[in-house]
Design an enzyme around this catalytic site. Sequence first.
Site, short mmCIF file in Angstrom:
data_model
loop_
_atom_site.label_atom_id
_atom_site.label_comp_id
_atom_site.label_asym_id
_atom_site.label_seq_id
_atom_site.Cartn_x
_atom_site.Cartn_y
_atom_site.Cartn_z
N GLU A 115 27.08 64.96 -1.84
CA GLU A 115 28.47 65.41 -2.12
C GLU A 115 28.57 66.38 -3.47
OE1 GLU A 115 31.34 61.94 -2.53
OE2 GLU A 115 30.92 61.38 -0.47
N HIS A 231 41.85 64.98 -6.33
CA HIS A 231 40.78 65.13 -5.48
C HIS A 231 41.45 66.67 -5.06
CE1 HIS A 231 38.35 65.05 -1.94
NE2 HIS A 231 37.73 63.77 -2.37
N ARG A 277 34.40 68.79 -8.59
CA ARG A 277 35.51 68.66 -8.17
C ARG A 277 36.72 69.31 -9.14
NH1 ARG A 277 36.42 62.55 -6.53
NH2 ARG A 277 34.93 62.97 -5.02
N HIS A 336 43.76 61.53 -8.01
CA HIS A 336 42.91 60.53 -7.30
C HIS A 336 42.46 59.60 -8.13
CE1 HIS A 336 39.86 59.89 -4.17
NE2 HIS A 336 38.75 60.23 -5.14
N ARG A 371 34.88 62.79 -13.06
CA ARG A 371 34.08 61.99 -12.42
C ARG A 371 33.14 62.61 -11.32
NH1 ARG A 371 34.45 58.77 -7.98
NH2 ARG A 371 36.74 59.32 -7.70
C1 SIN Z 1 35.26 61.52 -1.29
O1 SIN Z 1 34.68 60.82 -0.46
O2 SIN Z 1 35.56 62.66 -1.28
C2 SIN Z 1 35.89 60.66 -2.54
C3 SIN Z 1 34.90 59.90 -3.26
C4 SIN Z 1 35.10 59.75 -4.67
O3 SIN Z 1 36.13 59.66 -5.15
O4 SIN Z 1 34.29 59.54 -5.34
#
Ligand code: SIN
Length: 504
Positions: A115, A231, A277, A336, A371
């Site tokens: 990620e 998000h 993010r 988010h 985060r």
């Molecule tokens: C996601 O799966 O994109 C969200 C995971 C998160 O908020 O850490």
Amino acid sequence: MSLQDPDQIVVVGAGLAGLAAALAAAPRKILLIAEAPLGEGCSSAWAQGGMAAALSPGDDPAFHSRDTIQAGAGLVDPDRAILLAREAPLAVRDLADLGAPFDRTPDGGFAQSLEAAHSHARVARMGGDQAGQAIMAAAIRAVREASHITVWTGPRLTGLLQAAGSQVSGVIVTEDGRETQIPAAAVILATGGIGGLYAVTTTPAGLLGDGLALAALAGAQIADPEFVQFHPTAMDLGRDPAPLATEALRGEGARLVNASGQAFMAGYHPQGDLAPRDIVARAIHAEREAGRGAFLDARAAICTHFPVMFPAVFAACQSAGIDPRIEPIPVAPACHYHMGGILTDAQGATSLPGLLAVGECASTGIHGANRLASNSLVEAAVFGRRAGRLARTLTRAPTPLQTSLRLQPLAPQGLRQLRQSMSRHAGVIRDREGLTALTQIIDALIRSEGQAGALVTARMIAQCALDRLESRGAHFRTDHPEPAPLASRTIFTLKAGDFARMAA
Ligand code: SIN
């Protein structure tokens, strides 16, 4: 167990952090209070990605901690980051032992996704994008089997009881208009985030920051409330809450494109689609504001595997008549996660005796200004367990109840106005003018509606965003676009009458 046992520990909130705290406090008697049935009404159950933990060969807690610190833009406490990274693998294994069906590699290890802003594929996942549901199901089973835990679902937290020396000595809850005072040797707040303060959220909309507001009004130290994570890829389907298109999709190669099909992230950051993010959220916001639109294109990378690899995202797409195998998914940033919260030490203790905080309502120092993906469930498990262990040792206040603190309800019209105003003025992009207007709107609402939890928390976010004259992580000010040379956290305590003054 009687609800009136003054030696019990009361846990408010039943996301993963609350459940982990309740389980770890054994054999101490726990009263676990949640407004919604277990597994509902909490963000944990909605998580798609999974739990970040250095579990694969080549990875190391030192790398996980380094990535956490880097994403947090100067505000992460390095000692807490390494603590989290070291305890994360154990937290994943413990949940697996409780029956959480993590995806496995052929040799029995944990399958891990990549990620954004992670230097390694490090996210332990389940059923592709079903991590939250599956982890919660395992933890709920364990809670139901635990003889030291009594679960009470239905009531909403509406107040706190305090004894001399500000020691928190219980909670006030309200169900069907009836108020009950519950004594406790200690209270663990696990009340979750603040998604419901914004017009569009990826979390349950009932999360209004009531626990945070009560802790602040009771005199607990609060940290960094201005840092709210948006998000980048909430699905833009005109829904609230908005379904999420997990970041793991981009980890598998899905690309962000505009309406003409042009991939745009390379123009914003060297890490492109896997940039931190906050950067991706601002890029998508900019593309949309410029009229070019933003879409997540998974056709080449995931294609026919979509329904198996990402069943939750696929189902959400289908419900809106979108087939992500053959067309891009429209996306927009949505509220988010709240990085700020009730300041705690490494055991979940707040600055008030008898009050602990875990999960999203807490500020453990892990998340800084932004985060890192999939650090929230793992933080909930690690720090929830730490807080539960501390709670075992706590004793009730020696003096009787002295004060009771109550939140006022907020009428739907006031909440609607608040949510629109927060999104407009304290969203992805902020400035002095908008934030000043926001503080005035909230003050007017406090005058007309009273001290509602949502208003108290929103007011702290707005004021601290106004006072932070820089851009850092998720807090971006067009009138102060650069970070200050020295990174510093916001830490404060409300003084008696602060709110009355703000709203006067
Ligand atoms: C996601 O799966 O994109 C969200 C995971 C998160 O908020 O850490």
